[in-house]
Design an enzyme around this catalytic site. Structure first.
Site, PDB file in Angstrom:
ATOM      1  N   LYS A  77       0.845  -1.197   0.000  1.00  0.00           N
ATOM      2  CA  LYS A  77       0.000   0.000   0.000  1.00  0.00           C
ATOM      3  C   LYS A  77       0.890   1.262   0.000  1.00  0.00           C
ATOM      4  O   LYS A  77       0.663   2.186  -0.773  1.00  0.00           O
ATOM      5  CB  LYS A  77      -0.964  -0.017   1.207  1.00  0.00           C
ATOM      6  CG  LYS A  77      -1.904  -1.233   1.187  1.00  0.00           C
ATOM      7  CD  LYS A  77      -2.976  -1.187   2.247  1.00  0.00           C
ATOM      8  CE  LYS A  77      -2.509  -1.467   3.656  1.00  0.00           C
ATOM      9  NZ  LYS A  77      -2.009  -2.846   3.878  1.00  0.00           N
ATOM     10  N   THR A  78       1.913   1.260   0.859  1.00  0.00           N
ATOM     11  CA  THR A  78       2.825   2.417   0.918  1.00  0.00           C
ATOM     12  C   THR A  78       3.624   2.519  -0.381  1.00  0.00           C
ATOM     13  O   THR A  78       3.818   3.620  -0.913  1.00  0.00           O
ATOM     14  CB  THR A  78       3.796   2.282   2.117  1.00  0.00           C
ATOM     15  OG1 THR A  78       3.027   1.965   3.271  1.00  0.00           O
ATOM     16  CG2 THR A  78       4.584   3.540   2.361  1.00  0.00           C
ATOM     17  N   ASP A 122      -1.581   6.309   6.311  1.00  0.00           N
ATOM     18  CA  ASP A 122      -1.623   4.886   6.616  1.00  0.00           C
ATOM     19  C   ASP A 122      -2.591   4.684   7.788  1.00  0.00           C
ATOM     20  O   ASP A 122      -2.812   5.622   8.565  1.00  0.00           O
ATOM     21  CB  ASP A 122      -0.206   4.449   7.020  1.00  0.00           C
ATOM     22  CG  ASP A 122      -0.008   2.953   6.843  1.00  0.00           C
ATOM     23  OD1 ASP A 122      -0.922   2.277   6.333  1.00  0.00           O
ATOM     24  OD2 ASP A 122       1.065   2.463   7.225  1.00  0.00           O
ATOM     25  N   THR A 171      -6.239  -1.614   6.849  1.00  0.00           N
ATOM     26  CA  THR A 171      -6.362  -3.071   6.952  1.00  0.00           C
ATOM     27  C   THR A 171      -7.807  -3.427   7.304  1.00  0.00           C
ATOM     28  O   THR A 171      -8.169  -4.576   7.317  1.00  0.00           O
ATOM     29  CB  THR A 171      -5.434  -3.600   8.062  1.00  0.00           C
ATOM     30  OG1 THR A 171      -5.654  -2.803   9.222  1.00  0.00           O
ATOM     31  CG2 THR A 171      -3.979  -3.524   7.659  1.00  0.00           C
ATOM     32  N   ARG A 230       6.802  -7.829   1.620  1.00  0.00           N
ATOM     33  CA  ARG A 230       7.625  -7.304   2.723  1.00  0.00           C
ATOM     34  C   ARG A 230       8.261  -8.450   3.506  1.00  0.00           C
ATOM     35  O   ARG A 230       9.392  -8.354   3.983  1.00  0.00           O
ATOM     36  CB  ARG A 230       6.777  -6.423   3.652  1.00  0.00           C
ATOM     37  CG  ARG A 230       7.625  -5.717   4.712  1.00  0.00           C
ATOM     38  CD  ARG A 230       6.768  -4.902   5.647  1.00  0.00           C
ATOM     39  NE  ARG A 230       6.236  -3.728   5.006  1.00  0.00           N
ATOM     40  CZ  ARG A 230       5.126  -3.103   5.394  1.00  0.00           C
ATOM     41  NH1 ARG A 230       4.420  -3.573   6.411  1.00  0.00           N
ATOM     42  NH2 ARG A 230       4.713  -2.033   4.766  1.00  0.00           N
TER      43      ARG A 230
END
Ligand code: ADE
Length: 340
Positions: A77-78, A122, A171, A230
Protein backbone atom coordinates in the site's frame (compact mmCIF):
# COMPACT_ATOMS: atom_id res chain seq x y z
CA UNK A 1 9.09 17.96 9.13
CA UNK A 2 7.62 16.89 12.45
CA UNK A 3 7.63 13.31 13.67
CA UNK A 4 3.90 13.19 12.91
CA UNK A 5 4.78 12.87 9.29
CA UNK A 6 6.76 9.95 7.96
CA UNK A 7 5.43 7.93 10.92
CA UNK A 8 4.63 4.25 10.58
CA UNK A 9 2.69 1.71 12.69
CA UNK A 10 4.20 0.82 16.07
CA UNK A 11 2.15 -2.29 16.83
CA UNK A 12 3.81 -5.28 18.46
CA UNK A 13 5.77 -6.97 15.71
CA UNK A 14 7.71 -10.09 14.83
CA UNK A 15 9.72 -10.91 11.74
CA UNK A 16 6.63 -12.04 9.85
CA UNK A 17 4.09 -9.40 10.84
CA UNK A 18 4.09 -7.84 7.41
CA UNK A 19 3.96 -4.50 9.28
CA UNK A 20 6.70 -1.96 8.74
CA UNK A 21 9.56 -2.46 11.20
CA UNK A 22 12.25 0.17 11.95
CA UNK A 23 14.66 -1.94 9.86
CA UNK A 24 12.51 -1.27 6.81
CA UNK A 25 13.52 2.40 6.86
CA UNK A 26 17.20 1.54 6.38
CA UNK A 27 18.73 2.62 3.09
CA UNK A 28 18.69 -0.88 1.57
CA UNK A 29 14.89 -1.31 2.04
CA UNK A 30 14.34 2.08 0.42
CA UNK A 31 16.16 0.80 -2.64
CA UNK A 32 14.19 -2.49 -2.64
CA UNK A 33 10.94 -0.56 -2.95
CA UNK A 34 9.92 -0.25 -6.60
CA UNK A 35 9.71 3.43 -7.65
CA UNK A 36 7.82 2.99 -10.93
CA UNK A 37 5.19 0.68 -12.38
CA UNK A 38 7.87 -0.80 -14.61
CA UNK A 39 9.67 -2.26 -11.52
CA UNK A 40 6.48 -3.40 -9.82
CA UNK A 41 5.69 -7.13 -9.77
CA UNK A 42 2.16 -8.51 -9.18
CA UNK A 43 -1.36 -7.07 -8.60
CA UNK A 44 -1.94 -6.67 -12.37
CA UNK A 45 -5.55 -5.40 -12.18
CA UNK A 46 -4.70 -2.75 -9.61
CA UNK A 47 -1.66 -1.62 -11.61
CA UNK A 48 -3.76 -1.35 -14.78
CA UNK A 49 -6.49 0.71 -13.04
CA UNK A 50 -3.90 3.09 -11.62
CA UNK A 51 -1.94 3.41 -14.86
CA UNK A 52 -5.15 4.39 -16.68
CA UNK A 53 -6.20 6.85 -13.95
CA UNK A 54 -2.74 8.47 -13.91
CA UNK A 55 -2.46 8.70 -17.68
CA UNK A 56 -5.97 10.20 -17.95
CA UNK A 57 -5.32 12.71 -15.15
CA UNK A 58 -2.04 13.77 -16.74
CA UNK A 59 -3.74 14.27 -20.13
CA UNK A 60 -6.27 16.56 -18.42
CA UNK A 61 -3.52 18.26 -16.35
CA UNK A 62 -5.39 17.38 -13.16
CA UNK A 63 -4.33 15.53 -10.04
CA UNK A 64 -5.46 11.89 -9.86
CA UNK A 65 -8.59 11.23 -7.75
CA UNK A 66 -8.24 10.20 -4.10
CA UNK A 67 -7.26 6.53 -3.78
CA UNK A 68 -8.07 4.07 -1.00
CA UNK A 69 -6.03 0.86 -0.62
CA UNK A 70 -7.31 -1.99 1.48
CA UNK A 71 -5.55 -5.20 2.48
CA UNK A 72 -3.32 -6.96 5.01
CA UNK A 73 0.02 -5.33 5.99
CA UNK A 74 3.06 -5.69 3.73
CA UNK A 75 1.27 -6.06 0.39
CA UNK A 76 2.43 -2.75 -1.05
CA UNK A 77 0.00 0.00 0.00
CA UNK A 78 2.82 2.42 0.92
CA UNK A 79 4.83 1.36 -2.12
CA UNK A 80 1.87 2.21 -4.35
CA UNK A 81 1.66 5.71 -2.80
CA UNK A 82 5.37 6.20 -3.65
CA UNK A 83 4.76 5.00 -7.21
CA UNK A 84 1.70 7.26 -7.68
CA UNK A 85 3.75 10.25 -6.48
CA UNK A 86 6.68 9.52 -8.77
CA UNK A 87 4.49 8.75 -11.79
CA UNK A 88 2.48 11.98 -11.21
CA UNK A 89 5.63 13.98 -10.46
CA UNK A 90 4.23 15.16 -7.10
CA UNK A 91 5.86 15.32 -3.65
CA UNK A 92 4.82 12.56 -1.22
CA UNK A 93 4.00 13.29 2.42
CA UNK A 94 3.53 10.25 4.63
CA UNK A 95 1.62 10.16 7.89
CA UNK A 96 -0.79 7.83 9.69
CA UNK A 97 -4.22 8.02 11.29
CA UNK A 98 -2.99 7.56 14.89
CA UNK A 99 -0.24 10.20 14.41
CA UNK A 100 -2.89 12.83 13.60
CA UNK A 101 -4.04 13.37 17.16
CA UNK A 102 -5.61 16.82 16.77
CA UNK A 103 -7.25 18.77 13.94
CA UNK A 104 -4.20 21.07 13.99
CA UNK A 105 -1.89 18.17 13.11
CA UNK A 106 -3.79 17.53 9.89
CA UNK A 107 -4.22 21.23 9.09
CA UNK A 108 -0.43 21.66 9.37
CA UNK A 109 0.14 18.85 6.87
CA UNK A 110 -2.61 19.96 4.46
CA UNK A 111 -1.49 23.57 4.29
CA UNK A 112 2.04 22.51 3.29
CA UNK A 113 0.86 20.47 0.28
CA UNK A 114 1.55 21.85 -3.18
CA UNK A 115 -0.45 21.46 -6.40
CA UNK A 116 -0.47 17.77 -7.45
CA UNK A 117 1.20 16.54 -4.25
CA UNK A 118 0.26 13.21 -2.67
CA UNK A 119 -0.70 12.84 0.99
CA UNK A 120 -0.48 9.24 2.19
CA UNK A 121 -2.38 8.39 5.40
CA UNK A 122 -1.62 4.89 6.62
CA UNK A 123 -4.08 3.17 9.00
CA UNK A 124 -6.61 5.79 7.99
CA UNK A 125 -9.31 3.89 9.92
CA UNK A 126 -7.56 4.97 13.13
CA UNK A 127 -7.88 8.71 12.41
CA UNK A 128 -9.68 10.39 15.32
CA UNK A 129 -13.21 11.56 14.49
CA UNK A 130 -12.41 15.25 15.14
CA UNK A 131 -9.52 15.07 12.66
CA UNK A 132 -11.60 13.17 10.12
CA UNK A 133 -14.08 16.12 10.02
CA UNK A 134 -11.28 18.29 8.52
CA UNK A 135 -10.69 15.70 5.83
CA UNK A 136 -14.18 15.92 4.29
CA UNK A 137 -13.98 19.50 2.88
CA UNK A 138 -10.26 19.03 2.20
CA UNK A 139 -10.97 16.01 -0.01
CA UNK A 140 -14.13 17.33 -1.63
CA UNK A 141 -13.56 21.07 -2.05
CA UNK A 142 -9.80 21.40 -1.38
CA UNK A 143 -10.58 23.71 1.53
CA UNK A 144 -10.47 23.85 5.32
CA UNK A 145 -13.32 25.51 7.19
CA UNK A 146 -12.29 27.32 10.36
CA UNK A 147 -15.21 28.15 12.68
CA UNK A 148 -14.87 31.05 15.16
CA UNK A 149 -17.19 31.67 18.09
CA UNK A 150 -20.36 29.75 18.87
CA UNK A 151 -24.14 30.14 18.48
CA UNK A 152 -25.38 33.38 16.87
CA UNK A 153 -21.81 34.78 16.72
CA UNK A 154 -20.44 31.76 14.86
CA UNK A 155 -18.49 32.74 11.72
CA UNK A 156 -16.55 30.52 9.43
CA UNK A 157 -13.53 31.18 7.31
CA UNK A 158 -12.64 29.01 4.32
CA UNK A 159 -8.94 28.42 3.65
CA UNK A 160 -8.18 27.22 0.12
CA UNK A 161 -5.82 24.28 -0.30
CA UNK A 162 -3.81 23.25 -3.34
CA UNK A 163 -5.27 20.40 -5.43
CA UNK A 164 -3.70 17.35 -3.83
CA UNK A 165 -4.44 13.61 -3.91
CA UNK A 166 -5.13 11.70 -0.73
CA UNK A 167 -3.97 8.09 -0.73
CA UNK A 168 -5.45 6.23 2.23
CA UNK A 169 -4.47 2.75 3.39
CA UNK A 170 -6.38 0.50 5.72
CA UNK A 171 -6.36 -3.07 6.95
CA UNK A 172 -10.00 -2.63 8.13
CA UNK A 173 -12.17 -1.13 5.49
CA UNK A 174 -15.26 -1.89 7.59
CA UNK A 175 -14.05 0.54 10.26
CA UNK A 176 -14.05 3.50 7.86
CA UNK A 177 -17.04 5.82 8.19
CA UNK A 178 -19.16 5.99 5.05
CA UNK A 179 -18.66 9.78 4.55
CA UNK A 180 -14.91 9.17 4.42
CA UNK A 181 -15.13 6.03 2.27
CA UNK A 182 -17.44 7.78 -0.22
CA UNK A 183 -14.94 10.58 -0.85
CA UNK A 184 -12.43 8.24 -2.49
CA UNK A 185 -12.75 7.97 -6.28
CA UNK A 186 -10.59 4.85 -6.62
CA UNK A 187 -10.87 1.90 -4.26
CA UNK A 188 -8.48 -1.06 -4.56
CA UNK A 189 -8.07 -4.23 -2.50
CA UNK A 190 -4.60 -5.74 -2.45
CA UNK A 191 -4.44 -9.54 -2.51
CA UNK A 192 -1.77 -11.95 -1.36
CA UNK A 193 0.87 -12.44 -4.09
CA UNK A 194 1.25 -15.64 -6.10
CA UNK A 195 4.27 -17.88 -5.57
CA UNK A 196 5.54 -16.88 -9.00
CA UNK A 197 5.34 -13.14 -8.22
CA UNK A 198 7.19 -13.72 -4.94
CA UNK A 199 9.94 -15.67 -6.73
CA UNK A 200 10.37 -12.73 -9.10
CA UNK A 201 10.37 -10.23 -6.20
CA UNK A 202 13.02 -12.36 -4.43
CA UNK A 203 15.18 -12.44 -7.57
CA UNK A 204 14.83 -8.67 -8.03
CA UNK A 205 15.67 -7.94 -4.37
CA UNK A 206 18.61 -10.37 -4.39
CA UNK A 207 20.00 -8.60 -7.45
CA UNK A 208 19.63 -5.19 -5.78
CA UNK A 209 21.38 -6.52 -2.66
CA UNK A 210 24.18 -8.01 -4.77
CA UNK A 211 23.29 -11.62 -3.87
CA UNK A 212 23.08 -14.62 -6.13
CA UNK A 213 20.18 -16.98 -5.50
CA UNK A 214 19.26 -20.18 -7.34
CA UNK A 215 15.71 -21.02 -8.46
CA UNK A 216 15.17 -23.64 -5.76
CA UNK A 217 16.13 -21.25 -2.92
CA UNK A 218 13.96 -18.45 -4.37
CA UNK A 219 11.02 -20.88 -4.51
CA UNK A 220 11.62 -21.99 -0.91
CA UNK A 221 11.61 -18.35 0.27
CA UNK A 222 8.48 -17.59 -1.78
CA UNK A 223 6.64 -20.57 -0.26
CA UNK A 224 7.41 -19.42 3.28
CA UNK A 225 6.56 -15.74 2.99
CA UNK A 226 2.76 -15.75 3.38
CA UNK A 227 2.09 -14.20 -0.01
CA UNK A 228 3.69 -10.96 1.25
CA UNK A 229 6.54 -9.05 -0.48
CA UNK A 230 7.62 -7.30 2.72
CA UNK A 231 8.07 -10.70 4.39
CA UNK A 232 9.97 -12.24 1.48
CA UNK A 233 12.39 -9.29 1.53
CA UNK A 234 12.84 -9.53 5.29
CA UNK A 235 13.41 -13.29 5.20
CA UNK A 236 15.87 -12.89 2.32
CA UNK A 237 17.95 -10.61 4.53
CA UNK A 238 17.92 -13.08 7.41
CA UNK A 239 19.04 -15.82 5.00
CA UNK A 240 21.77 -13.51 3.68
CA UNK A 241 23.05 -12.97 7.24
CA UNK A 242 22.89 -16.68 8.04
CA UNK A 243 24.76 -17.65 4.85
CA UNK A 244 27.40 -15.00 5.57
CA UNK A 245 28.05 -15.97 9.20
CA UNK A 246 27.29 -19.71 9.39
CA UNK A 247 28.18 -20.74 5.84
CA UNK A 248 30.37 -19.52 2.96
CA UNK A 249 27.98 -16.72 1.96
CA UNK A 250 26.23 -18.77 -0.73
CA UNK A 251 22.46 -18.97 -0.48
CA UNK A 252 21.17 -22.53 -0.92
CA UNK A 253 17.98 -24.38 0.03
CA UNK A 254 19.86 -25.67 3.10
CA UNK A 255 20.73 -22.14 4.28
CA UNK A 256 17.14 -21.01 3.65
CA UNK A 257 15.81 -23.94 5.71
CA UNK A 258 18.32 -23.47 8.53
CA UNK A 259 17.88 -19.66 8.74
CA UNK A 260 14.08 -19.86 8.70
CA UNK A 261 13.95 -22.71 11.22
CA UNK A 262 15.82 -20.34 13.54
CA UNK A 263 13.11 -17.73 12.93
CA UNK A 264 10.34 -20.26 13.70
CA UNK A 265 9.00 -20.07 10.14
CA UNK A 266 7.78 -23.43 8.82
CA UNK A 267 7.46 -24.88 5.27
CA UNK A 268 4.24 -22.97 4.53
CA UNK A 269 5.21 -19.73 6.28
CA UNK A 270 3.45 -20.35 9.60
CA UNK A 271 5.10 -18.83 12.66
CA UNK A 272 5.08 -19.54 16.38
CA UNK A 273 2.23 -17.05 16.81
CA UNK A 274 0.11 -18.79 14.13
CA UNK A 275 0.70 -22.15 15.79
CA UNK A 276 -0.14 -20.76 19.26
CA UNK A 277 -3.32 -19.21 17.85
CA UNK A 278 -4.50 -22.55 16.39
CA UNK A 279 -3.33 -24.44 19.49
CA UNK A 280 -5.28 -22.08 21.77
CA UNK A 281 -8.56 -22.60 19.89
CA UNK A 282 -8.10 -26.37 19.95
CA UNK A 283 -6.85 -26.80 23.52
CA UNK A 284 -8.82 -24.14 25.37
CA UNK A 285 -11.93 -23.79 23.25
CA UNK A 286 -12.45 -27.28 21.80
CA UNK A 287 -11.69 -26.13 18.24
CA UNK A 288 -14.18 -23.20 18.44
CA UNK A 289 -16.26 -21.28 17.67
CA UNK A 290 -14.70 -18.69 19.98
CA UNK A 291 -14.62 -14.88 19.98
CA UNK A 292 -11.44 -13.02 19.04
CA UNK A 293 -11.21 -11.27 22.42
CA UNK A 294 -11.15 -14.60 24.25
CA UNK A 295 -8.35 -15.88 21.98
CA UNK A 296 -6.41 -12.63 22.45
CA UNK A 297 -6.79 -12.77 26.23
CA UNK A 298 -5.60 -16.39 26.40
CA UNK A 299 -2.62 -15.65 24.13
CA UNK A 300 -1.94 -12.31 25.86
CA UNK A 301 -1.81 -10.62 22.47
CA UNK A 302 -3.58 -7.54 21.09
CA UNK A 303 -6.73 -8.62 19.25
CA UNK A 304 -5.86 -6.03 16.53
CA UNK A 305 -2.60 -7.92 15.86
CA UNK A 306 -4.49 -11.18 15.54
CA UNK A 307 -7.11 -9.69 13.22
CA UNK A 308 -4.70 -7.69 11.03
CA UNK A 309 -1.62 -9.89 10.95
CA UNK A 310 -2.40 -13.50 11.94
CA UNK A 311 -5.91 -14.20 10.69
CA UNK A 312 -5.78 -13.03 7.05
CA UNK A 313 -3.18 -15.67 6.15
CA UNK A 314 -4.81 -18.44 8.22
CA UNK A 315 -8.11 -17.65 6.47
CA UNK A 316 -6.42 -17.71 3.08
CA UNK A 317 -4.84 -21.09 3.88
CA UNK A 318 -8.26 -22.34 4.98
CA UNK A 319 -6.93 -23.16 8.47
CA UNK A 320 -9.62 -21.19 10.26
CA UNK A 321 -13.24 -20.32 9.54
CA UNK A 322 -14.96 -17.14 10.71
CA UNK A 323 -18.57 -17.76 11.70
CA UNK A 324 -21.15 -15.44 13.28
CA UNK A 325 -20.43 -17.10 16.65
CA UNK A 326 -16.64 -16.83 16.38
CA UNK A 327 -13.50 -18.47 14.97
CA UNK A 328 -13.28 -22.22 14.29
CA UNK A 329 -10.32 -24.41 13.38
CA UNK A 330 -10.91 -26.20 10.06
CA UNK A 331 -10.42 -29.86 9.11
CA UNK A 332 -7.49 -28.71 6.89
CA UNK A 333 -5.69 -27.32 9.95
CA UNK A 334 -6.24 -30.52 11.98
CA UNK A 335 -4.75 -32.46 9.04
CA UNK A 336 -1.83 -30.02 8.59
CA UNK A 337 -0.89 -30.17 12.26
CA UNK A 338 -1.51 -33.93 12.47
CA UNK A 339 -4.13 -33.52 15.21
CA UNK A 340 -7.02 -36.01 15.43
N1 ADE B 1 9.40 -5.19 -3.40
C1 ADE B 1 8.37 -5.18 -2.59
N2 ADE B 1 7.22 -5.30 -3.27
C2 ADE B 1 7.55 -5.40 -4.57
C3 ADE B 1 6.80 -5.56 -5.76
N3 ADE B 1 5.48 -5.68 -5.76
N4 ADE B 1 7.48 -5.61 -6.91
C4 ADE B 1 8.82 -5.53 -6.91
N5 ADE B 1 9.56 -5.39 -5.82
C5 ADE B 1 8.93 -5.33 -4.65
Amino acid sequence: MTDKILTFSSEKQSIVTGSALPDDCEPDIISLRPQHFSDYIGQPEMVETLKIAIEAAKQRSEPIEHVLFHGPPGLGKTTMAHIIASEMGGKLTVTSGPALEKGGDLVGVLTHLGEGDILFIDEIHRTPKAVEEFLYPAMEDFAIDFVFDKGVHARSHRYRLKHFTLVGATTRVGMLSSPLRDRFGIFKSLDFYSENDLINITRRSAKLLGLSIDDESALELAKRSRGTPRIVNRLLKRVRDYAQVRSDGTISVETVEAALALEGVDKVGLTNLDRSYIDTIIKFYNGGPVGIDAIAATLQEESDTLVDVVEPFLLKMGFIIRTSSGRKVSETAYRHFGIK
